[in-house]
Design an enzyme around this catalytic site. Structure first.
Site, PDB file in Angstrom:
ATOM      1  N   ARG A  91       0.824  -1.213   0.000  1.00 37.56           N
ATOM      2  CA  ARG A  91       0.000   0.000   0.000  1.00 37.56           C
ATOM      3  C   ARG A  91       0.856   1.260   0.000  1.00 37.56           C
ATOM      4  NH1 ARG A  91      -3.467   2.981   4.005  1.00 37.56           N
ATOM      5  NH2 ARG A  91      -5.392   3.584   2.902  1.00 37.56           N
ATOM      6  N   ILE A 118      -7.385   7.410  -1.133  1.00 39.49           N
ATOM      7  CA  ILE A 118      -7.174   5.966  -1.150  1.00 39.49           C
ATOM      8  C   ILE A 118      -7.991   5.429   0.012  1.00 39.49           C
ATOM      9  CG2 ILE A 118      -5.013   6.217   0.183  1.00 39.49           C
ATOM     10  CD1 ILE A 118      -4.049   3.612  -1.126  1.00 39.49           C
ATOM     11  N   SER A 119      -8.819   4.432  -0.278  1.00 38.85           N
ATOM     12  CA  SER A 119      -9.784   3.974   0.717  1.00 38.85           C
ATOM     13  C   SER A 119      -9.099   3.368   1.946  1.00 38.85           C
ATOM     14  CB  SER A 119     -10.722   2.934   0.109  1.00 38.85           C
ATOM     15  OG  SER A 119     -11.539   3.518  -0.877  1.00 38.85           O
ATOM     16  N   GLN A 120      -9.808   3.445   3.048  1.00 35.83           N
ATOM     17  CA  GLN A 120      -9.374   2.804   4.292  1.00 35.83           C
ATOM     18  C   GLN A 120      -9.220   1.300   4.050  1.00 35.83           C
ATOM     19  OE1 GLN A 120     -12.273   3.393   7.344  1.00 35.83           O
ATOM     20  NE2 GLN A 120     -11.122   2.286   8.908  1.00 35.83           N
TER      21      GLN A 120
END
Length: 218
Positions: free
Chosen positions: A41, A67-69
């Site tokens: 990530r 950017i998503s959790q």
């Protein structure tokens, strides 16, 4: 985003801790957890912010997008029940992190992004990481009808309703996962296509996504 694709013991250890955290929050699908543990990530962050990459938080990537959790990515991925070779439509490529997770699960991913700067960025970076999805630029709220039907569809932005046009692009027996609500909070919704005209709909937990913008959304 970092272009020096360095993945050392520090980052690998951080991913292991993230996986353990997600497991403690109820993510049970071992394949999803394995994918989270594999995709670096921190590659989606400027090197200055690598210390934020493995926190369970969303993070800005520009143009009002995030950017998503990790928990959200894992949650949606788990709901899709991806099988190897599934043809998956992703609405909202964003950083491409969710795209990579889907591909690690064995999906053949068709992904569309409406923000041109983000699209241009992602189509350069993901192939460099070894993730060669089918990338499209355009209004994701309308799907990509020319490549339908899809086994699974995932929407990574909050919508005011489930677009009918996306339901039509779903294969019979297929699954659509989409957050539906207002601009402040949404319920995660799973839709299963039973036959040509019938759909089963299940409402789940509450989340907060950036809004889905387009002809069939906000």
């Amino acid at each position: 985003m970092a272009y020096k694709f360095v993945d050392n013991y520090r980052e690998q250890g951080a991913r292991k801790r993230l996986v353990a955290h997600l497991e403690s929050r109820g993510i049970a699908d071992k394949r999803v957890l394995k994918a989270i543990g594999k995709v670096p990530r921190h590659f989606f962050f400027d090197e200055t912010f690598w210390n934020q990459a493995y926190k369970d938080i969303a993070f800005p990537i520009g143009d009002g997008q995030t950017i998503s959790q990790p928990y959200t990515v894992a949650y949606q991925s788990e709901l899709l029940h991806i099988k190897k070779g599934d043809k998956v439509l992703e609405i909202g490529t964003g950083s491409g992190y969710q795209t990579c997770i889907l591909m690690e699960l064995g999906a053949n991913v068709y992904t569309i992004e409406r923000q041109e700067a983000i699209y241009r960025h992602t189509i350069r970076v993901l192939p460099g990481m070894g993730y060669n999805a089918h990338f499209f630029f355009g209004d994701g709220s309308k799907g990509i009808s020319e490549h339908a039907p899809y086994d699974k569809i995932i929407v990574t932005a909050g919508a005011p309703f489930v677009p009918e046009i996306l339901l039509k692009q779903l294969r019979i027996g297929g699954i659509l996962v989409i957050p539906v609500g207002d601009e402040h909070s949404q319920k995660m919704v799973t839709v299963i296509r039973v036959n040509e005209t019938d759909f089963d709909r299940i409402e789940l937990d509450t989340f907060r996504f950036v809004p889905l913008v387009g002809d069939q959304a906000w």
